[in-house]
Scaffold this motif. Structure first.
Motif, short mmCIF file in Angstrom:
data_model
loop_
_atom_site.label_atom_id
_atom_site.label_comp_id
_atom_site.label_asym_id
_atom_site.label_seq_id
_atom_site.Cartn_x
_atom_site.Cartn_y
_atom_site.Cartn_z
N ARG A 5 77.77 -53.54 -10.64
CA ARG A 5 77.53 -54.13 -11.84
C ARG A 5 77.94 -55.59 -11.76
O ARG A 5 78.81 -55.74 -11.37
N CYS A 6 76.93 -56.51 -11.96
CA CYS A 6 77.49 -57.98 -12.17
C CYS A 6 78.51 -57.97 -13.37
O CYS A 6 77.98 -57.64 -14.66
N GLN A 7 79.68 -58.62 -13.19
CA GLN A 7 80.72 -58.59 -14.33
C GLN A 7 80.54 -59.39 -15.23
O GLN A 7 81.01 -59.77 -16.40
N SER A 8 79.53 -60.57 -14.83
CA SER A 8 79.34 -61.80 -15.57
C SER A 8 78.17 -61.24 -16.85
O SER A 8 78.35 -61.58 -18.14
N CYS A 9 77.13 -60.36 -16.37
CA CYS A 9 76.16 -59.89 -17.46
C CYS A 9 75.86 -58.51 -17.31
O CYS A 9 74.83 -58.00 -18.04
N ASN A 10 76.59 -57.60 -16.67
CA ASN A 10 76.38 -56.37 -16.63
C ASN A 10 75.04 -55.76 -15.97
O ASN A 10 74.57 -54.59 -16.15
N GLN A 11 74.19 -56.62 -15.47
CA GLN A 11 73.28 -56.23 -14.55
C GLN A 11 73.68 -55.43 -13.24
O GLN A 11 74.63 -55.68 -12.68
N VAL A 12 72.88 -54.37 -13.09
CA VAL A 12 72.82 -53.72 -11.91
C VAL A 12 72.56 -54.55 -10.62
O VAL A 12 71.51 -54.97 -10.49
N GLN A 19 73.63 -62.52 -4.92
CA GLN A 19 73.62 -63.50 -6.07
C GLN A 19 73.17 -62.60 -7.33
O GLN A 19 72.25 -61.87 -6.84
N CYS A 20 73.54 -62.51 -8.51
CA CYS A 20 73.07 -61.82 -9.30
C CYS A 20 71.69 -62.15 -9.69
O CYS A 20 71.32 -63.49 -10.24
N VAL A 21 70.78 -61.15 -9.93
CA VAL A 21 69.19 -61.58 -10.15
C VAL A 21 68.96 -62.12 -11.58
O VAL A 21 67.85 -62.87 -11.81
N ASN A 22 70.05 -61.84 -12.61
CA ASN A 22 69.70 -61.90 -13.99
C ASN A 22 70.41 -63.37 -14.27
O ASN A 22 69.90 -64.07 -14.91
N CYS A 23 71.80 -63.31 -14.01
CA CYS A 23 72.43 -64.47 -14.43
C CYS A 23 72.93 -65.50 -13.35
O CYS A 23 73.34 -66.61 -13.70
N GLY A 24 72.54 -65.22 -12.03
CA GLY A 24 72.73 -66.21 -11.05
C GLY A 24 74.11 -66.40 -10.49
O GLY A 24 74.33 -67.13 -9.88
ZN LIG Z 1 74.90 -61.29 -13.68
#
Ligand SMILES: [Zn+2]
Ligand SMILES: [Zn+2]
Length: 361
Positions: A5-12, A19-24
């Motif tokens: 999980r992205c620790q910035s936004c919790n996106q899987v 790069q996180c597809v949700n928060c970048g």
């Molecule tokens: Zn993220």
């Protein structure tokens, strides 16, 4: 493979993501804790993983991440190394002045990192040829000098004294698929190649000079059999008609070394898929299963379990479900193989050799 999980936004996020597809957020795999971390710049090309992953450590990007964009692993900033735990084994990389080679290289690196992840998780001895020219491991990614990619191709994917060579053409989906059809194989992937060739390497490391050698010959046959003529025979005559009751694939019937490497590759396939099933809490329990033989609920870390019986008990029913899922999407079976009892006992041998290596290193 684990879920991340992205620790910035919790996106899987996936193992391969940069790069996180949700928060970048910038992502990188931290091999020292087997986690994908969301990273914040900390100056001087250093990165800090967001809380919960970091333990206060600073990281740098692997040079193949920061400069070549073919890797997503990090190295500890307090180490002197420039390449990560996966890239430090590279001996030869493709010629990047050739158009398209960078993309092919990236695909190879994805397979290689999944292999290295499994080897690290299994706790297998892992040393580069640079550190140990005799027993070390290295990779060469070579383009064929002959542009036709055939069975008689000059740059052979293979293993020799710790050097694993992969023909760059294997990273070209259309050419690999053509080869798969020419060879009448149900399965041909980059990851499969990496797993198979690593099997040859670990035969040298774990079996050749060990107390396992006698048992190896009992289970897999006499590996002193002339390799070249055995391969020639397999190529001309094909496998024995009863190969399915003794070997995991027709190619495994060619020579005890190939049998070991094929069995090793399947062991790694199974362990990886079971880990994924475990972390997703996958449960297979069809209605019409009266005896429980169709039920699978892997609730253990397959990289750490001693019981091989448990592994295979969970695996077989899981494959029916996974193959059915794939067929629902018009895809070929996820696991297009049948495991005969004899093949399962060979796989158990691989499991025991790996477990023993873990105890002695
Ligand atoms: Zn993220
Ligand atoms: Zn790297």
């Amino acid at each position: 493979m684990k879920i991340f999980r992205c620790q910035s936004c919790n996106q899987v996020v996936y193992f391969e993501n940069t790069q996180c597809v949700n928060c970048g957020a910038t992502l990188g795999f931290l091999p020292d804790c087997f986690q994908v971390g969301a990273l914040e710049p900390a100056g001087d090309n250093h990165w800090t993983p967001l809380p919960s992953r970091s333990q206060g450590h600073l990281y740098r990007m692997c040079q193949n991440y920061s400069q070549e964009q073919v890797c997503n692993w990090m190295v500890r900033a307090d180490s002197q190394v420039t390449f990560c735990d996966a890239c430090r084994f590279n001996q030869t990389i493709p010629d990047l002045t050739v158009a398209g080679n960078r993309m092919l290289w990236r695909r190879l690196e994805i397979g290689k990192r999944r292999l290295v992840y499994s080897l690290l998780r299994l706790g297998l001895p892992l040393i580069s040829k640079q550190e140990d020219s005799e027993d070390g491991l290295a990779f060469a990614f070579l383009a064929d000098t002959d542009p036709t990619f055939t069975e008689n191709t000059t740059t052979m994917t293979g293993h020799a004294q710790g050097l694993i060579t992969i023909n760059l053409a294997e990273a070209d989906d259309a050419r690999r698929e053509r080869m798969r059809q020419d060879m009448a194989e149900p399965y041909r992937t980059l990851l499969g190649h990496f797993r198979h060739e690593s099997g040859h390497y670990y035969w040298y490391r774990l079996v050749r000079h060990s107390e396992w050698l006698t048992d190896f010959r009992r289970v897999f046959g006499d590996e002193t059999l002339d390799y070249a003529s055995a391969m020639q025979h397999n190529y001309q005559q094909g496998p024995p008609s009863d190969w399915q009751s003794r070997f995991v694939s027709p190619y495994a019937a060619a020579h005890p070394w190939e049998d070991w490497a094929e069995t090793w590759a399947h062991y790694l396939h199974i362990i990886d898929v079971l880990e994924t099933a475990w972390v997703f809490r996958l449960r297979v329990s069809p209605d019409n299963d009266r005896q429980g033989e169709m039920t699978s609920q892997p609730d253990f870390d397959p990289y750490r379990i001693d019981s091989f019986e448990e592994i295979i008990e969970q695996w077989l029913p899981l494959t029916y479900a996974l193959n059915s899922l794939n067929r629902s999407m018009g895809q070929p079976d996820l696991y297009p193989f049948v495991l005969a009892p004899l093949v399962i006992s060979k796989m158990e041998f691989v499991h025991q050799a790996i477990r023993q290596a873990l105890q002695t290193t």
